[in-house]
Design a protein around this motif. Structure first.
Motif, PDB file in Angstrom:
ATOM      1  N   GLU A  39       0.818  -1.248  -0.012  1.00  0.00           N
ATOM      2  CA  GLU A  39      -0.111  -0.120  -0.036  1.00  0.00           C
ATOM      3  C   GLU A  39       0.827   1.276   0.088  1.00  0.00           C
ATOM      4  O   GLU A  39       1.942   1.246   0.571  1.00  0.00           O
ATOM      5  CB  GLU A  39      -0.711   0.057   1.172  1.00  0.00           C
ATOM      6  CG  GLU A  39      -1.699   1.114   1.507  1.00  0.00           C
ATOM      7  CD  GLU A  39      -2.337   1.030   2.825  1.00  0.00           C
ATOM      8  OE1 GLU A  39      -3.481   0.406   2.759  1.00  0.00           O
ATOM      9  OE2 GLU A  39      -1.956   1.814   3.605  1.00  0.00           O
ATOM     10  N   VAL A  40       0.407   2.172  -0.614  1.00  0.00           N
ATOM     11  CA  VAL A  40       1.029   3.562  -0.654  1.00  0.00           C
ATOM     12  C   VAL A  40       0.060   4.505  -0.188  1.00  0.00           C
ATOM     13  O   VAL A  40      -0.952   4.621  -0.286  1.00  0.00           O
ATOM     14  CB  VAL A  40       1.311   4.022  -2.189  1.00  0.00           C
ATOM     15  CG1 VAL A  40       1.834   5.405  -1.998  1.00  0.00           C
ATOM     16  CG2 VAL A  40       2.340   3.057  -2.705  1.00  0.00           C
ATOM     17  N   ASP A  41       0.490   5.135   1.064  1.00  0.00           N
ATOM     18  CA  ASP A  41      -0.296   6.099   1.925  1.00  0.00           C
ATOM     19  C   ASP A  41      -0.786   7.320   0.960  1.00  0.00           C
ATOM     20  O   ASP A  41      -2.064   7.558   0.881  1.00  0.00           O
ATOM     21  CB  ASP A  41       0.452   6.712   3.080  1.00  0.00           C
ATOM     22  CG  ASP A  41       0.832   5.665   4.028  1.00  0.00           C
ATOM     23  OD1 ASP A  41       0.126   4.577   4.161  1.00  0.00           O
ATOM     24  OD2 ASP A  41       1.786   5.884   4.687  1.00  0.00           O
ATOM     25  N   ILE A  42      -0.114   7.952   0.314  1.00  0.00           N
ATOM     26  CA  ILE A  42      -0.644   9.054  -0.826  1.00  0.00           C
ATOM     27  C   ILE A  42       0.139   9.253  -1.921  1.00  0.00           C
ATOM     28  O   ILE A  42       1.546   8.790  -2.061  1.00  0.00           O
ATOM     29  CB  ILE A  42      -0.009  10.392  -0.119  1.00  0.00           C
ATOM     30  CG1 ILE A  42      -0.894  10.505   1.333  1.00  0.00           C
ATOM     31  CG2 ILE A  42      -0.626  11.666  -1.034  1.00  0.00           C
ATOM     32  CD1 ILE A  42      -0.332  11.721   2.044  1.00  0.00           C
ATOM     33  N   GLU A  54       5.104   7.838   1.895  1.00  0.00           N
ATOM     34  CA  GLU A  54       5.085   6.792   2.933  1.00  0.00           C
ATOM     35  C   GLU A  54       4.738   7.929   4.176  1.00  0.00           C
ATOM     36  O   GLU A  54       5.599   8.773   4.427  1.00  0.00           O
ATOM     37  CB  GLU A  54       6.157   6.025   3.265  1.00  0.00           C
ATOM     38  CG  GLU A  54       5.871   5.225   4.352  1.00  0.00           C
ATOM     39  CD  GLU A  54       4.988   4.222   4.452  1.00  0.00           C
ATOM     40  OE1 GLU A  54       4.655   3.329   5.368  1.00  0.00           O
ATOM     41  OE2 GLU A  54       4.233   4.002   3.484  1.00  0.00           O
ATOM     42  N   VAL A  55       3.820   7.916   5.075  1.00  0.00           N
ATOM     43  CA  VAL A  55       3.585   8.785   6.135  1.00  0.00           C
ATOM     44  C   VAL A  55       3.749   8.098   7.474  1.00  0.00           C
ATOM     45  O   VAL A  55       3.251   6.900   7.725  1.00  0.00           O
ATOM     46  CB  VAL A  55       2.101   9.405   6.090  1.00  0.00           C
ATOM     47  CG1 VAL A  55       1.746  10.286   7.469  1.00  0.00           C
ATOM     48  CG2 VAL A  55       1.691  10.078   4.776  1.00  0.00           C
ATOM     49  N   GLN A  66      13.321   6.288  12.629  1.00  0.00           N
ATOM     50  CA  GLN A  66      13.452   4.657  12.665  1.00  0.00           C
ATOM     51  C   GLN A  66      12.540   3.811  12.140  1.00  0.00           C
ATOM     52  O   GLN A  66      12.764   2.611  11.727  1.00  0.00           O
ATOM     53  CB  GLN A  66      13.772   4.295  14.290  1.00  0.00           C
ATOM     54  CG  GLN A  66      15.051   4.888  14.711  1.00  0.00           C
ATOM     55  CD  GLN A  66      15.216   4.788  16.291  1.00  0.00           C
ATOM     56  OE1 GLN A  66      14.244   4.405  17.075  1.00  0.00           O
ATOM     57  NE2 GLN A  66      16.285   4.830  16.896  1.00  0.00           N
ATOM     58  N   SER A  67      11.058   4.292  12.104  1.00  0.00           N
ATOM     59  CA  SER A  67      10.299   3.473  11.701  1.00  0.00           C
ATOM     60  C   SER A  67       9.905   3.172  10.246  1.00  0.00           C
ATOM     61  O   SER A  67       9.441   2.346   9.444  1.00  0.00           O
ATOM     62  CB  SER A  67       8.673   3.943  12.176  1.00  0.00           C
ATOM     63  OG  SER A  67       8.329   5.236  11.452  1.00  0.00           O
ATOM     64  N   LEU A  68      10.812   4.079   9.481  1.00  0.00           N
ATOM     65  CA  LEU A  68      10.906   4.133   7.968  1.00  0.00           C
ATOM     66  C   LEU A  68      12.367   3.032   7.501  1.00  0.00           C
ATOM     67  O   LEU A  68      13.244   3.807   7.079  1.00  0.00           O
ATOM     68  CB  LEU A  68      11.144   5.328   7.564  1.00  0.00           C
ATOM     69  CG  LEU A  68      10.963   5.479   5.786  1.00  0.00           C
ATOM     70  CD1 LEU A  68       9.555   5.259   5.614  1.00  0.00           C
ATOM     71  CD2 LEU A  68      11.383   6.954   5.522  1.00  0.00           C
ATOM     72  N   ASP A  69      12.121   1.998   7.944  1.00  0.00           N
ATOM     73  CA  ASP A  69      13.135   1.022   7.435  1.00  0.00           C
ATOM     74  C   ASP A  69      13.170   0.401   6.099  1.00  0.00           C
ATOM     75  O   ASP A  69      12.419   0.491   5.346  1.00  0.00           O
ATOM     76  CB  ASP A  69      13.114  -0.152   8.616  1.00  0.00           C
ATOM     77  CG  ASP A  69      11.876  -1.168   8.522  1.00  0.00           C
ATOM     78  OD1 ASP A  69      11.286  -0.889   7.497  1.00  0.00           O
ATOM     79  OD2 ASP A  69      11.689  -1.744   9.541  1.00  0.00           O
ATOM     80  N   GLU A  70      14.189  -0.451   5.954  1.00  0.00           N
ATOM     81  CA  GLU A  70      14.267  -0.856   4.498  1.00  0.00           C
ATOM     82  C   GLU A  70      13.388  -1.716   4.039  1.00  0.00           C
ATOM     83  O   GLU A  70      12.844  -1.705   2.875  1.00  0.00           O
ATOM     84  CB  GLU A  70      15.716  -1.556   4.342  1.00  0.00           C
ATOM     85  CG  GLU A  70      15.809  -1.904   2.896  1.00  0.00           C
ATOM     86  CD  GLU A  70      17.186  -2.551   2.620  1.00  0.00           C
ATOM     87  OE1 GLU A  70      17.370  -3.236   1.409  1.00  0.00           O
ATOM     88  OE2 GLU A  70      18.324  -2.340   3.318  1.00  0.00           O
ATOM     89  N   ARG A  75       8.570  -2.381   0.458  1.00  0.00           N
ATOM     90  CA  ARG A  75       7.003  -2.687   0.437  1.00  0.00           C
ATOM     91  C   ARG A  75       6.449  -1.532  -0.645  1.00  0.00           C
ATOM     92  O   ARG A  75       5.808  -1.755  -1.329  1.00  0.00           O
ATOM     93  CB  ARG A  75       6.386  -2.930   1.474  1.00  0.00           C
ATOM     94  CG  ARG A  75       5.865  -4.008   1.477  1.00  0.00           C
ATOM     95  CD  ARG A  75       4.740  -4.266   2.899  1.00  0.00           C
ATOM     96  NE  ARG A  75       3.864  -3.604   3.069  1.00  0.00           N
ATOM     97  CZ  ARG A  75       3.332  -3.374   4.081  1.00  0.00           C
ATOM     98  NH1 ARG A  75       3.740  -3.648   5.290  1.00  0.00           N
ATOM     99  NH2 ARG A  75       2.357  -2.449   4.222  1.00  0.00           N
ATOM    100  N   VAL A  76       6.706  -0.290  -0.136  1.00  0.00           N
ATOM    101  CA  VAL A  76       5.993   0.915  -0.744  1.00  0.00           C
ATOM    102  C   VAL A  76       6.886   0.838  -2.095  1.00  0.00           C
ATOM    103  O   VAL A  76       5.908   1.407  -3.079  1.00  0.00           O
ATOM    104  CB  VAL A  76       6.550   2.355  -0.059  1.00  0.00           C
ATOM    105  CG1 VAL A  76       6.179   3.474  -0.911  1.00  0.00           C
ATOM    106  CG2 VAL A  76       6.045   2.154   1.546  1.00  0.00           C
ATOM    107  N   ALA A  77       8.083   0.681  -2.473  1.00  0.00           N
ATOM    108  CA  ALA A  77       8.506   0.535  -3.633  1.00  0.00           C
ATOM    109  C   ALA A  77       7.831  -0.474  -4.611  1.00  0.00           C
ATOM    110  O   ALA A  77       7.352  -0.057  -5.748  1.00  0.00           O
ATOM    111  CB  ALA A  77       9.966   0.462  -3.519  1.00  0.00           C
TER     112      ALA A  77
END
Length: 116
Positions: A39-42, A54-55, A66-70, A75-77
């Motif tokens: 999923e993509v947030d926006i 990603e939000v 830290q919550s924005l890990d590889e 997954r967003v990619a």
């Protein structure tokens, strides 16, 4: 925090991020865009730039970072790749951005956070 509270907080953060992007001249094409691979947030556009955003909402900026890990970015990619055919135009610059929402601070927009 319950799952329901976390969901509500995430939706609120996404709305704040979308308004922040609008104030900066972006047009919101989709929110919570789901694909079989993620999923993509926006999904947002400004001129020839298409951004999959990603939000992350956390108590502090360090926690948000830290919550924005590889793993999450990968997954967003994958989701962005699946959505690009629907939203991209020839000649677009396509990137993955992040927005951190932290209480008491303005949203922080990080451009082009994925280089995979």
């Amino acid at each position: 925090m319950t799952r329901q509270q976390a969901e509500r907080g995430g939706r609120r953060a996404e709305r704040i991020a979308a308004w922040w992007l609008r104030l900066k001249g972006w047009r919101i094409l989709a929110m919570r865009a789901r694909t079989p691979v993620g999923e993509v947030d926006i999904v947002a556009r400004r001129g020839r730039t298409l951004a999959f955003v990603e939000v992350k909402a956390r108590a502090g900026e360090a926690e948000a970072a830290q919550s924005l890990d590889e793993w999450r970015l990968r997954r967003v990619a994958r989701a962005a790749e699946a959505l690009a055919a629907r939203h991209a135009r020839p000649g677009d610059t396509i990137r993955i951005d992040a927005i951190f929402i932290v209480p008491g601070r303005l949203p922080r927009h990080l451009e082009n956070v994925w280089h995979g």
